[in-house]
Design an enzyme around this catalytic site. Structure first.
Site: not given
Length: 281
Positions: A74, A213
């Site tokens: 991530c 994101c």
């Protein structure tokens, strides 16, 4: 258990230091599901655990989506965890973090701004059109790292004013599209100016849009750089939670290095007392 809550451009995370807590990894999926539920617990997009490195890094980062599934990596989470590593003395201003998708490096730019080198693109398919509901959509497909974190990159005209219900249904259908064997994070984008992009990401594991994101922005800029639609240098990507900057170093027909820069925010620090958590055996 002690925790930090952090966010990077609105992408929010619960951070647990297992170097201190010494919990078995088997409990983390359930902890993620319980603690990330916004109405019943702390609430977050993801759950990050710092653990003992085994590849020479400063520490290991384990990442779990809010549904308890393992995330390979991530980007915004890695930027946040680099700040955690610096502020707790686990690492210096430049650090090496082990992730499921490979080793990443992070750098402190100032008190809140952190930059990481994302996992290199391991798969890039600039032409990967998919059909949903009888409509054929242009699409590219990118995987970052190994094992690869899957991303669909989809142009969408009028994205900033799109009907959210329609966009969510389309994102959900694309996320589960059979042409993506691992599923995919779906990144809708629209070029809004020179080296400026607006993006919305429907995230696998969250099963909804998130405020930002990091790996998604890296994937979008990878595609647009290789298509010659952005320069690859200091590309500004705006999302619901703020702006991220992506640098993609092009070497011929591939991206040799991918960097993500953006803000971090320490929201709170405290003690987890959630009584729904079952004690570790």
């Amino acid at each position: 258990m002690q925790f930090w809550k952090m966010n990077g451009a609105g992408n929010d995370f619960i951070v647990l230091n297992n170097l201190e807590e010494h919990l078995p990894t088997e409990v983390f999926p359930e902890m993620a599901r319980t603690l990330c539920e916004r109405h019943l617990s702390i609430g977050a997009d993801g759950f990050m655990v710092i653990d003992t490195p085994d590849q020479g890094g400063d520490y290991k980062m384990l990442f779990y989506n809010s549904d308890g599934s393992v995330g390979e990596m991530c980007g915004n989470g890695a930027r946040c965890i680099c700040r955690y590593g610096y502020e707790t003395g686990l690492a210096g201003e430049t650090q090496t973090v082990e992730t499921t998708a490979g080793i990443i490096t992070g750098k402190r730019m100032d008190r809140r701004l952190y930059r990481i080198r994302l996992n290199d693109p391991s798969t890039v398919q600039l032409e990967h059109p998919i059909e949903v509901g009888g409509v054929r959509y242009p699409c590219a497909y990118v995987e970052l790292g190994n094992p690869g974190l899957p991303h669909a990159v989809v142009p969408y005209r009028g994205l900033q004013n799109a009907d959210q219900g329609e966009l969510r249904e389309l994102g959900r259908a694309m996320r589960h599209h059979p042409s993506f064997p691992k599923g995919a994070n779906v990144n809708f984008y629209e070029i809004t100016g020179e080296d400026t992009v607006y993006e919305r990401t429907f995230e696998r594991g969250v099963e909804d849009f998130t405020y930002a994101c990091g790996t998604g922005t890296g994937s979008v800029v990878t595609v647009l750089t290789l298509q010659g639609k952005v320069s690859g240098q200091g590309v500004k990507v705006d999302m619901t939670g703020g702006r991220l900057i992506v640098d993609a170093e092009r070497d011929g027909s591939h991206i040799a290095a991918l960097y993500l820069t953006g803000p971090t925010n320490i929201i709170c620090k405290g003690e987890i007392t959630d009584e729904e958590l079952r004690p570790a055996k």
